[in-house]
Design a protein around this motif. Structure first.
Motif, PDB file in Angstrom:
ATOM      1  N   ALA A  86       0.898  -1.197   0.067  1.00 50.11           N
ATOM      2  CA  ALA A  86       0.272   0.066   0.115  1.00 50.11           C
ATOM      3  C   ALA A  86       1.030   1.167  -0.093  1.00 50.11           C
ATOM      4  O   ALA A  86       0.521   2.135  -0.614  1.00 50.11           O
ATOM      5  N   ALA A  87       2.020   1.359   0.799  1.00 47.48           N
ATOM      6  CA  ALA A  87       3.079   2.295   0.859  1.00 47.48           C
ATOM      7  C   ALA A  87       3.543   2.573  -0.532  1.00 47.48           C
ATOM      8  O   ALA A  87       3.905   3.869  -0.939  1.00 47.48           O
ATOM      9  N   ALA A  88       3.915   1.583  -1.352  1.00 46.70           N
ATOM     10  CA  ALA A  88       4.597   1.591  -2.451  1.00 46.70           C
ATOM     11  C   ALA A  88       3.334   1.839  -3.643  1.00 46.70           C
ATOM     12  O   ALA A  88       3.858   2.010  -4.705  1.00 46.70           O
ATOM     13  N   ASP A  89       2.142   1.926  -3.240  1.00 43.15           N
ATOM     14  CA  ASP A  89       1.146   2.003  -4.283  1.00 43.15           C
ATOM     15  C   ASP A  89       1.189   0.890  -5.047  1.00 43.15           C
ATOM     16  O   ASP A  89       1.235   1.260  -6.422  1.00 43.15           O
ATOM     17  N   ALA A  90       1.540  -0.325  -4.842  1.00 44.45           N
ATOM     18  CA  ALA A  90       1.547  -1.487  -5.790  1.00 44.45           C
ATOM     19  C   ALA A  90       0.753  -2.306  -5.270  1.00 44.45           C
ATOM     20  O   ALA A  90      -0.001  -2.627  -4.189  1.00 44.45           O
ATOM     21  N   ILE A  91       0.527  -3.598  -6.195  1.00 46.78           N
ATOM     22  CA  ILE A  91      -0.268  -4.835  -5.991  1.00 46.78           C
ATOM     23  C   ILE A  91       0.744  -5.875  -6.066  1.00 46.78           C
ATOM     24  O   ILE A  91       1.485  -6.013  -6.924  1.00 46.78           O
ATOM     25  N   VAL A  92       0.610  -6.665  -5.006  1.00 41.89           N
ATOM     26  CA  VAL A  92       1.565  -7.911  -5.113  1.00 41.89           C
ATOM     27  C   VAL A  92       0.885  -9.363  -4.911  1.00 41.89           C
ATOM     28  O   VAL A  92      -0.062  -9.485  -4.456  1.00 41.89           O
ATOM     29  N   GLN A  93       1.300  -9.857  -6.178  1.00 38.72           N
ATOM     30  CA  GLN A  93       0.721 -11.343  -6.282  1.00 38.72           C
ATOM     31  C   GLN A  93       1.378 -12.243  -5.398  1.00 38.72           C
ATOM     32  O   GLN A  93       2.642 -12.458  -5.444  1.00 38.72           O
ATOM     33  N   VAL A  94       0.485 -12.859  -4.587  1.00 32.38           N
ATOM     34  CA  VAL A  94       0.942 -13.850  -3.629  1.00 32.38           C
ATOM     35  C   VAL A  94       0.427 -15.450  -4.006  1.00 32.38           C
ATOM     36  O   VAL A  94      -0.573 -15.625  -3.627  1.00 32.38           O
ATOM     37  N   SER A  95       1.693 -16.349  -4.227  1.00 32.65           N
ATOM     38  CA  SER A  95       1.040 -18.015  -4.533  1.00 32.65           C
ATOM     39  C   SER A  95       1.237 -18.384  -3.041  1.00 32.65           C
ATOM     40  O   SER A  95       2.167 -18.246  -2.435  1.00 32.65           O
ATOM     41  N   CYS A  96       0.252 -18.915  -2.620  1.00 32.91           N
ATOM     42  CA  CYS A  96       0.137 -19.659  -1.354  1.00 32.91           C
ATOM     43  C   CYS A  96       0.310 -20.986  -1.378  1.00 32.91           C
ATOM     44  O   CYS A  96      -0.381 -21.739  -2.089  1.00 32.91           O
ATOM     45  N   SER A  97       1.049 -21.760  -0.417  1.00 30.67           N
ATOM     46  CA  SER A  97       0.852 -22.992  -0.311  1.00 30.67           C
ATOM     47  C   SER A  97      -0.308 -23.718   0.405  1.00 30.67           C
ATOM     48  O   SER A  97      -1.004 -22.570   1.048  1.00 30.67           O
ATOM     49  N   VAL A  98      -0.735 -24.739   0.735  1.00 33.50           N
ATOM     50  CA  VAL A  98      -1.940 -25.163   1.464  1.00 33.50           C
ATOM     51  C   VAL A  98      -1.673 -24.683   2.782  1.00 33.50           C
ATOM     52  O   VAL A  98      -2.677 -24.054   3.444  1.00 33.50           O
ATOM     53  N   ALA A  99      -0.509 -24.596   3.418  1.00 33.58           N
ATOM     54  CA  ALA A  99      -0.168 -24.296   4.826  1.00 33.58           C
ATOM     55  C   ALA A  99      -0.521 -23.042   4.839  1.00 33.58           C
ATOM     56  O   ALA A  99      -1.075 -22.543   5.924  1.00 33.58           O
ATOM     57  N   VAL A 100       0.050 -22.045   3.819  1.00 33.22           N
ATOM     58  CA  VAL A 100      -0.259 -20.443   4.093  1.00 33.22           C
ATOM     59  C   VAL A 100      -1.749 -20.271   3.805  1.00 33.22           C
ATOM     60  O   VAL A 100      -2.365 -19.568   4.613  1.00 33.22           O
ATOM     61  N   TRP A 101      -2.190 -20.838   2.698  1.00 31.72           N
ATOM     62  CA  TRP A 101      -3.801 -20.591   2.377  1.00 31.72           C
ATOM     63  C   TRP A 101      -4.618 -20.768   3.706  1.00 31.72           C
ATOM     64  O   TRP A 101      -5.656 -20.013   3.991  1.00 31.72           O
ATOM     65  N   GLU A 102      -4.182 -21.855   4.295  1.00 28.68           N
ATOM     66  CA  GLU A 102      -5.228 -22.361   5.576  1.00 28.68           C
ATOM     67  C   GLU A 102      -5.122 -21.432   6.569  1.00 28.68           C
ATOM     68  O   GLU A 102      -6.111 -21.070   7.053  1.00 28.68           O
ATOM     69  N   ILE A 103      -4.006 -21.066   6.822  1.00 25.88           N
ATOM     70  CA  ILE A 103      -3.753 -19.852   7.974  1.00 25.88           C
ATOM     71  C   ILE A 103      -4.640 -18.547   7.583  1.00 25.88           C
ATOM     72  O   ILE A 103      -5.180 -18.020   8.217  1.00 25.88           O
ATOM     73  N   ALA A 104      -4.232 -18.214   6.293  1.00 26.03           N
ATOM     74  CA  ALA A 104      -4.750 -17.103   5.745  1.00 26.03           C
ATOM     75  C   ALA A 104      -6.193 -16.898   5.776  1.00 26.03           C
ATOM     76  O   ALA A 104      -7.042 -15.942   6.194  1.00 26.03           O
ATOM     77  N   GLU A 105      -7.053 -18.164   5.459  1.00 27.01           N
ATOM     78  CA  GLU A 105      -8.195 -18.322   5.350  1.00 27.01           C
ATOM     79  C   GLU A 105      -8.920 -18.470   6.778  1.00 27.01           C
ATOM     80  O   GLU A 105      -9.953 -17.585   6.938  1.00 27.01           O
ATOM     81  N   VAL A 106      -8.491 -19.115   7.867  1.00 22.00           N
ATOM     82  CA  VAL A 106      -8.883 -19.035   9.021  1.00 22.00           C
ATOM     83  C   VAL A 106      -8.856 -17.703   9.684  1.00 22.00           C
ATOM     84  O   VAL A 106      -9.846 -17.337  10.578  1.00 22.00           O
ATOM     85  N   CYS A 107      -7.798 -16.933   9.464  1.00 22.22           N
ATOM     86  CA  CYS A 107      -7.703 -15.628  10.022  1.00 22.22           C
ATOM     87  C   CYS A 107      -8.532 -14.607   9.298  1.00 22.22           C
ATOM     88  O   CYS A 107      -8.295 -13.422   9.596  1.00 22.22           O
ATOM     89  N   GLY A 108      -9.143 -15.186   8.012  1.00 21.90           N
ATOM     90  CA  GLY A 108      -9.948 -14.075   7.299  1.00 21.90           C
ATOM     91  C   GLY A 108      -9.052 -13.018   6.511  1.00 21.90           C
ATOM     92  O   GLY A 108      -9.445 -11.855   6.288  1.00 21.90           O
ATOM     93  N   ALA A 109      -8.009 -13.435   6.295  1.00 19.91           N
ATOM     94  CA  ALA A 109      -6.994 -12.499   5.723  1.00 19.91           C
ATOM     95  C   ALA A 109      -6.618 -12.865   4.174  1.00 19.91           C
ATOM     96  O   ALA A 109      -5.538 -12.711   3.668  1.00 19.91           O
ATOM     97  N   THR A 110      -7.668 -13.398   3.397  1.00 17.80           N
ATOM     98  CA  THR A 110      -7.350 -13.763   2.041  1.00 17.80           C
ATOM     99  C   THR A 110      -7.549 -12.583   1.053  1.00 17.80           C
ATOM    100  O   THR A 110      -7.418 -12.552  -0.130  1.00 17.80           O
ATOM    101  N   ASP A 111      -7.995 -11.504   1.787  1.00 13.99           N
ATOM    102  CA  ASP A 111      -8.204 -10.369   0.728  1.00 13.99           C
ATOM    103  C   ASP A 111      -7.752  -9.120   1.426  1.00 13.99           C
ATOM    104  O   ASP A 111      -8.285  -7.960   1.433  1.00 13.99           O
TER     105      ASP A 111
END
Length: 123
Positions: free
Chosen positions: A74-99
């Motif tokens: 956000a500070a760089a006014d950029a959009i970063v593409q992040v490819s997630c492993s299953v381990a990363v996606w599951e934590i992000a999803e549980v924490c409601g942080a996929t967006d």
């Protein structure tokens, strides 16, 4: 020819190639601060793709990494593409942080079960 460099941190390795950085291994309380620092600095530079597909363990401390990277984007006014492993996606999803603003999180491409040897592979 792409320039490639890598750095080992406690439990993981970061590999830079042009506008991409990959994290392989474990992201936990021990290394989350260092990983976040490296990724945020990279985003402030030229990195637009972060590959977390090789992350095998992602603790709740890893969420602070994603939040920090989102703030750096956000500070760089950029959009970063992040490819997630299953381990990363599951934590992000549980924490409601996929967006998170500034990040586009994608599930890491999974192998087709029919193509994985020993799991119904076609002869």
């Amino acid at each position: 020819m792409p320039v490639r460099r890598s750095e080992r941190l406690d439990g993981c390795e970061l590999v830079w190639t042009d506008d991409r950085i990959a994290v392989v291994g474990v992201v936990d309380q021990v290394n989350a601060g260092a990983v976040a620092g490296r990724l945020c600095a990279a985003v402030a530079g030229v990195v637009t793709v972060i590959d977390l597909g090789g992350v095998t363990f992602f603790s709740a401390a890893g969420m602070h990494v994603l939040e920090a990277v989102a703030a750096a984007a956000a500070a760089a006014d950029a959009i970063v593409q992040v490819s997630c492993s299953v381990a990363v996606w599951e934590i992000a999803e549980v924490c409601g942080a996929t967006d998170l603003p500034g990040l586009v999180l994608d599930r890491y491409p999974r192998a087709d079960p029919d193509e994985v040897e020993g799991r119904g592979a076609k002869p």
